[in-house]
Design a protein around this motif. Structure first.
Motif, PDB file in Angstrom:
ATOM      1  N   THR A 137       0.848  -1.186   0.000  1.00 47.85           N
ATOM      2  CA  THR A 137       0.000   0.000   0.000  1.00 47.85           C
ATOM      3  C   THR A 137       0.886   1.239   0.000  1.00 47.85           C
ATOM      4  N   ILE A 138       0.516   2.200  -0.825  1.00 52.62           N
ATOM      5  CA  ILE A 138       1.172   3.511  -0.867  1.00 52.62           C
ATOM      6  C   ILE A 138       0.054   4.512  -0.600  1.00 52.62           C
ATOM      7  N   GLY A 139      -0.020   5.006   0.624  1.00 56.02           N
ATOM      8  CA  GLY A 139      -1.198   5.768   1.003  1.00 56.02           C
ATOM      9  C   GLY A 139      -2.398   4.846   0.946  1.00 56.02           C
ATOM     10  N   SER A 140      -3.420   5.225   0.197  1.00 58.56           N
ATOM     11  CA  SER A 140      -4.596   4.376   0.043  1.00 58.56           C
ATOM     12  C   SER A 140      -4.528   3.507  -1.208  1.00 58.56           C
ATOM     13  N   GLN A 141      -3.469   3.647  -2.000  1.00 60.10           N
ATOM     14  CA  GLN A 141      -3.320   2.848  -3.215  1.00 60.10           C
ATOM     15  C   GLN A 141      -2.861   1.437  -2.868  1.00 60.10           C
ATOM     16  N   GLN A 142      -3.490   0.431  -3.455  1.00 56.19           N
ATOM     17  CA  GLN A 142      -3.149  -0.957  -3.201  1.00 56.19           C
ATOM     18  C   GLN A 142      -2.536  -1.588  -4.444  1.00 56.19           C
TER      19      GLN A 142
END
Length: 220
Positions: A137-142
């Motif tokens: 996860t990068i922030g809310s990105q999966q």
């Protein structure tokens, strides 16, 4: 469509996606450290709904590292606070090892969560929709599954440096379980049989009264 047009369309799509995901990178936004009912810790720039009963505090990508974030260069600390990176790994997972090596080589400060128990797997499925590893996860990105090229594109779009700027004194935090299960309280130590017998008052066994099912009042 020509190969040039395909490449241009793909590049445009990636640019639009990255812009949509990270358009607020230049804006100073609070980062929330969210502890869910299952004990899982996540970071987001949006607070969770009140109905989730999650505990929320302001935090950063390095919240699990204590004061380690203070040693990061300002720009790296800023992007890590806005878009924290968390890697989910498992045992005997070759792609997980490759993923860790890629993040470490690039100098990405990240939290590592291990998925080993049934509770871990259930929490991962609720979060990502399946149990495949590695999961990033990068922030809310999966991002599901390891892809050096794809992960590089998203890290670039988030604003992470293309090469490591970590100070020599930086130490990666140890991996922690995805779900922390509290150990049951220890049962009181059993007393020595002889001591227990001596401590108990002497009583005379009383036979149960006769009944229709036990007319003789036999003790079993």
């Amino acid at each position: 469509m020509t190969s040039t047009a395909i490449k241009f369309a793909a590049g445009s799509a990636l640019l639009v996606l990255a812009t949509g995901l990270f358009s607020s990178a230049s804006q100073a936004q609070p980062v929330y450290r969210i502890v869910g009912p299952d004990g899982k810790v996540t970071f987001s720039d949006q607070p969770p709904p009140a109905t989730t009963n999650a505990k929320v505090t302001s935090g950063s990508a390095d919240g699990s590292k204590g004061g380690a974030s203070a040693s990061l260069p300002f720009e790296l600390r800023k992007v890590a606070g806005q878009y924290p990176v968390t890697l989910y790994t498992g045992d005997n997972c070759g792609p997980c090892t490759s993923a860790k090596s890629m993040l470490t080589a690039r100098g990405i400060p990240f939290a590592e969560k291990t998925v080993k128990t049934f509770e871990d797997t259930q929490a991962l499925q609720r979060m990502s929709g399946d149990s495949s590893l590695p999961f990033l996860t990068i922030g809310s990105q999966q991002l599901k599954g390891f892809s050096d090229a794809e992960w590089t594109q998203f890290l670039d779009a988030a604003g992470y440096p293309k090469s490591s700027v970590l100070p020599a004194s930086y130490r990666q935090a140890a991996a922690t379980p995805l779900v922390t299960v509290n150990a049951p309280a220890a049962a009181p130590a059993a007393r020595n049989d002889s001591a227990a017998r001596s401590a108990e008052p002497a009583t005379t066994p009383v036979a149960p009264p006769p009944s229709a099912n036990n007319p003789s009042g036999i003790r079993f």
